[in-house]
Design an enzyme around this catalytic site. Structure first.
Site, PDB file in Angstrom:
ATOM      1  N   HIS A  98       0.936  -1.143  -0.056  1.00  0.00           N
ATOM      2  CA  HIS A  98       0.313   0.226  -0.170  1.00  0.00           C
ATOM      3  C   HIS A  98       0.805   0.965  -0.208  1.00  0.00           C
ATOM      4  O   HIS A  98       1.472   1.762   1.418  1.00  0.00           O
ATOM      5  CB  HIS A  98      -1.274  -0.081   1.480  1.00  0.00           C
ATOM      6  CG  HIS A  98      -2.063   0.795   1.368  1.00  0.00           C
ATOM      7  ND1 HIS A  98      -3.104   0.892   1.462  1.00  0.00           N
ATOM      8  CD2 HIS A  98      -1.948   2.248   0.271  1.00  0.00           C
ATOM      9  CE1 HIS A  98      -3.592   2.014   1.609  1.00  0.00           C
ATOM     10  NE2 HIS A  98      -3.558   2.791   0.762  1.00  0.00           N
ATOM     11  N   HIS A 120     -10.449   0.848   1.419  1.00  0.00           N
ATOM     12  CA  HIS A 120     -10.456   1.554   1.750  1.00  0.00           C
ATOM     13  C   HIS A 120     -12.168   1.811   2.648  1.00  0.00           C
ATOM     14  O   HIS A 120     -13.195   2.178   1.863  1.00  0.00           O
ATOM     15  CB  HIS A 120      -9.705   2.444   0.978  1.00  0.00           C
ATOM     16  CG  HIS A 120     -10.073   4.370   1.891  1.00  0.00           C
ATOM     17  ND1 HIS A 120      -9.233   4.961   2.196  1.00  0.00           N
ATOM     18  CD2 HIS A 120     -11.086   4.815   2.878  1.00  0.00           C
ATOM     19  CE1 HIS A 120      -9.113   5.595   3.038  1.00  0.00           C
ATOM     20  NE2 HIS A 120     -10.730   5.851   3.970  1.00  0.00           N
ATOM     21  N   ASP A 138       0.747   2.233   3.738  1.00  0.00           N
ATOM     22  CA  ASP A 138      -0.244   3.716   3.383  1.00  0.00           C
ATOM     23  C   ASP A 138       0.954   4.705   3.659  1.00  0.00           C
ATOM     24  O   ASP A 138       0.586   6.063   3.477  1.00  0.00           O
ATOM     25  CB  ASP A 138      -1.083   3.981   3.909  1.00  0.00           C
ATOM     26  CG  ASP A 138      -2.350   5.459   3.552  1.00  0.00           C
ATOM     27  OD1 ASP A 138      -2.510   5.306   2.230  1.00  0.00           O
ATOM     28  OD2 ASP A 138      -3.219   5.502   3.943  1.00  0.00           O
TER      29      ASP A 138
END
Lengths: 433, 330
Positions: free
Chosen positions: A63, A182, A308
């Site tokens: 990610h 998400h 992320d």
């Protein structure tokens, strides 16, 4: 056709159940052997002394936002992939929320091409679920797979329509690809900036309540159950969501989940500084949520660690809290935060943590036939970590184009020492770093 | 320790106050009870300046005060401007709508530009919570928060405290009701911090959409039916209802709101006879309270405005390092 001999390290390869002091031999872009004896005829061009170091399959981060094309002021594929190397990450999966979004074969191929040009870490694009990431109709998932997409998501723009999500799970199962979601019901988080709860109430900052995540996790697990599709919960952050995934797995649903370092190290009371480096989505939650995420990692409910990594140029982040974008960089702080905050306190042992950074994400992305292990014949991606290196996180030394980290000044342990991608040493920790 | 302004013999002399060493006033949550009392005591001593024929003291002569209002406000800005002028400071207004912010300049850059012109105190109003905190990290000037998002409006909280103290003679032991949109109100938060620190009991009252579960954790009592708590109140502070909240569906209609929470003569009759009624304004007559209540004997709405001036003079004076304990500042 070079040969590398990595000598005397603690080789941890969870895919093979390996954790022992061994040598690793790489030859011609592949793993040649792992063992105590040199393979016949092996003449190393380079010998790396790994005594006291951890040698593991190259780390995989499923990610990452590389911002190219469209936001090259924040990051490029070259700078992001370079930051990955400095963090010990040899493979990243990059998200499709670029400009334009990765919803066409041409867009996906562009990422592959730019990554080749950069020649840093391996980069695998994740394609958009819907055309334009608008949640309307399915993108051409099959052609995106042929162009190189390894999974699908509308990350940042959750697939809101349950009918579209159901179709995406069904259709992607034809290619055995995962839909990464998400999870956020946007109607419950409108205008939200931080976790909705006591702290947002105290500070008068618009909140994003945890149920916005919980509800979509529950819905999508049910959709994965009825379709038999593969669902991956991105950056899980609430206690209830962890429990829902645990319960879904018990029922045999094909659901996986990832956790990010900021969701197991930081809580929402940090927002009392009004510092936008603590603004991310999903937001920092409460201590109870952090504990639940850690428990999920410990009991295997959450099988993947991811960053992320979300670079934003300083001028964008140094704004009033509501106007600053969500997200922080994370590639270079992944290993030290895992070592310092999960392995150090004994929550995870080394093999469990390494599995979450290698075999598990490889499996998630369908790369496990080539990556995520040091079995002979696998791609010669190797990360050598110094498990005892003590250092202080300094954003100014980041290789990312951006500096937006909440971990500046943190004293940490554990660091990438040498990083090998495709049989080439692409990163060595220098004295200046 | 420096003494209060008396170089010309014109300035009042506050009673001995605890030392004040802060350069900014960002909120009441950070302040101790002693610091809050120090501001109130200083404000009391400035209050009489407004009654003089010559409404001016030289305390901040030569100082430059900028009003940086990134959100519309007439009365707060006017009150601050007048307070600064009464202290003999030079005051300059800066309205965001007419500035380069509309051309995309960041608010920090704007503030730095203003500082480059020479500035001692920045008074900031902003629609986003935490903007004054952000500003205080980037400028050398003193920063006074004139209201940020739903976070704090410290001078409003202080002027409410000052009004209560002057009318009731004390704050400790009083029961104070805050009625209305607590969730989205910076006035409510500054009142909660100030009142609880000084020993008052605070009851928050409004529908659960505007007073959601959880506010008890700030040390308050939460009620949803005004009629049930009204007889216990010594003070009621009626917050303004913003009509966009109704448009977002947080309550069904203005008339239903008034039915449950409007301060009417009938409700006043069921209250303690000496109930003190405050409203931060601007008030919506017929929405939060009836005209006869707003203008009646229990109302201190105009005293609040008068006291606001004294509070803002006190704050400007103290953050400028002119108060007791100033030598320890910075």
């Amino acid at each position: 056709m070079s040969t590398i001999h990595i000598r005397g390290g603690r080789v941890i390869d969870p895919a093979q159940g390996l954790d022992a002091t061994l040598d690793v031999w790489l030859h011609d872009r592949k793993v040649l052997a792992v063992g105590r004896e040199a393979p016949a005829n092996a003449r190393p061009d380079e010998v790396i002394d790994a005594a006291g170091l951890v040698v593991c399959p190259g780390l995989i981060d499923c990610h990452v936002h590389l911002r190219e094309p469209g936001n090259e002021e924040d990051e490029t594929i070259a700078t992001g992939a370079d930051a990955a190397l400095a963090g010990g990450v040899t493979t990243v999966a990059c998200m499709p929320n670029t400009l334009p979004p990765l919803d066409t074969p041409a867009g996906v191929e562009y990422i592959v091409l730019q990554a080749k040009r950069a020649k840093k870490c391996n980069v695998y694009p994740v394609g958009a679920v819907s055309k334009g990431r608008t949640g309307g109709e399915l993108a051409e998932l099959g052609r995106l797979v042929e162009a190189g997409a390894v999974a699908f998501t509308d990350d940042g723009a959750p697939v809101a329509n349950p009918a579209l999500m159901k179709r995406a799970l069904q259709y992607a199962s034809m290619f055995n690809k995962v839909i990464m979601q998400h999870c956020q019901v946007m109607e419950l988080t409108e205008g939200g900036v931080m976790n909705g709860g006591f702290q947002s109430m105290r500070l008068g900052i618009p909140g994003m309540p945890p149920e916005a995540e919980d509800i979509m996790v529950a819905r999508d697990i049910r959709l994965a159950e009825v379709t038999g599709g593969r669902l991956h919960i991105q950056h899980i952050s609430t206690a209830r969501a962890v429990e829902l995934v645990r319960e879904g797995k018990r029922r045999g649903v094909r659901v996986t989940a990832e956790a990010c370092p900021h969701h197991f190290t930081l809580t929402d009371d940090r927002l009392e500084s009004f510092d936008s480096h603590f603004k991310m989505n999903p937001p920092l939650r409460t201590k109870a949520d952090v504990d639940a995420v850690i428990e999920g990692l410990v009991d295997g409910t959450i099988e993947v660690l991811a960053t992320d990594h979300a670079p934003h140029a300083p001028e964008k982040k140094a704004r009033e809290l509501n106007l600053a974008p969500f997200g922080i960089i994370g590639l270079e702080t992944l290993v030290p935060l895992v070592v310092t905050h999960l392995i150090g306190p004994g929550l995870l042992d080394w093999p469990a943590a390494i599995r979450m950074l290698t075999a598990a994400p490889a499996e998630l992305l369908g790369l496990h036939h080539r990556k995520g292990s040091l079995r002979p014949g696998m791609d010669a991606d190797v990360t050598i970590l110094d498990p005892d290196a003590r250092w202080t996180i300094d954003p100014e030394r980041s290789r990312s184009k951006s500096r937006n980290t909440p971990f500046a000044g943190w004293e940490v342990v554990g660091r990438a020492h040498t990083v090998i991608v495709n049989g080439e040493v692409r990163y060595r920790l220098g004295p200046e770093a | 320790m420096s003494t209060p302004p008396a170089p010309t013999g014109e300035a009042p002399s506050p009673a001995a106050t605890p030392s004040w060493t802060r350069r900014h006033l960002l909120g009441l949550e950070d302040l101790s009870a002693g610091e809050i009392t120090a501001i109130l005591d200083t404000a009391d001593s400035f209050a009489e300046v407004s009654d003089r024929p010559r409404k001016k003291v030289p305390a901040l002569q030569g100082k430059v005060v900028f009003n940086l209002f990134f959100e519309n406000s007439t009365r707060t800005r006017t009150s601050f401007s007048l307070a600064a002028k009464r202290l003999s400071a030079d005051v300059q207004d800066f309205a965001a709508s007419t500035s380069s912010l509309s051309k995309g300049e960041s608010f920090i850059d704007t503030a730095r530009n203003i500082e480059a012109m020479g500035c001692d105190v920045m008074i900031i109003r902003h629609s986003i919570s935490g903007a004054p905190q952000l500003l205080s990290k980037h400028v050398r000037s003193s920063v006074i928060n004139a209201g940020d998002g739903a976070h704090e409006h410290p001078t409003q909280g202080l002027l409410d405290l000052m009004t209560i103290r002057r009318k009731k003679g004390r704050i400790e032991g009083l029961t104070v009701g805050l009625v209305g949109d607590i969730a989205h109100s910076r006035v409510a938060r500054s009142n909660i911090w100030g009142l609880t620190k000084l020993g008052a009991k605070v009851i928050l009252c409004g529908p659960p959409t505007l007073v959601p579960r959880g506010f008890e954790a700030l040390g308050c009592e939460v009620a949803h039916h005004l009629d049930e708590v009204l007889p216990r109140l010594d003070v009621v502070n009626v917050l303004r209802i913003q009509f966009e909240r109704q448009q977002k569906g947080l309550f069904p209609s203005v008339s239903e709101y008034f039915y449950f929470y409007g301060m009417t003569r009938e409700r006043l009759e069921r209250s303690k006879p000496d109930l003190l009624l405050l409203a931060p304004g601007p008030i919506n007559r017929g929405v939060e309270l009836t005209p006869e209540v707003a203008d009646g004997p229990n109302s201190a709405i105009l005293d609040q405005v008068t006291n606001g001036l004294a509070v803002r003079m006190a704050v400007l004076y103290l953050v400028s390092g002119r108060g007791p304990g100033a030598s320890k500042a910075e």
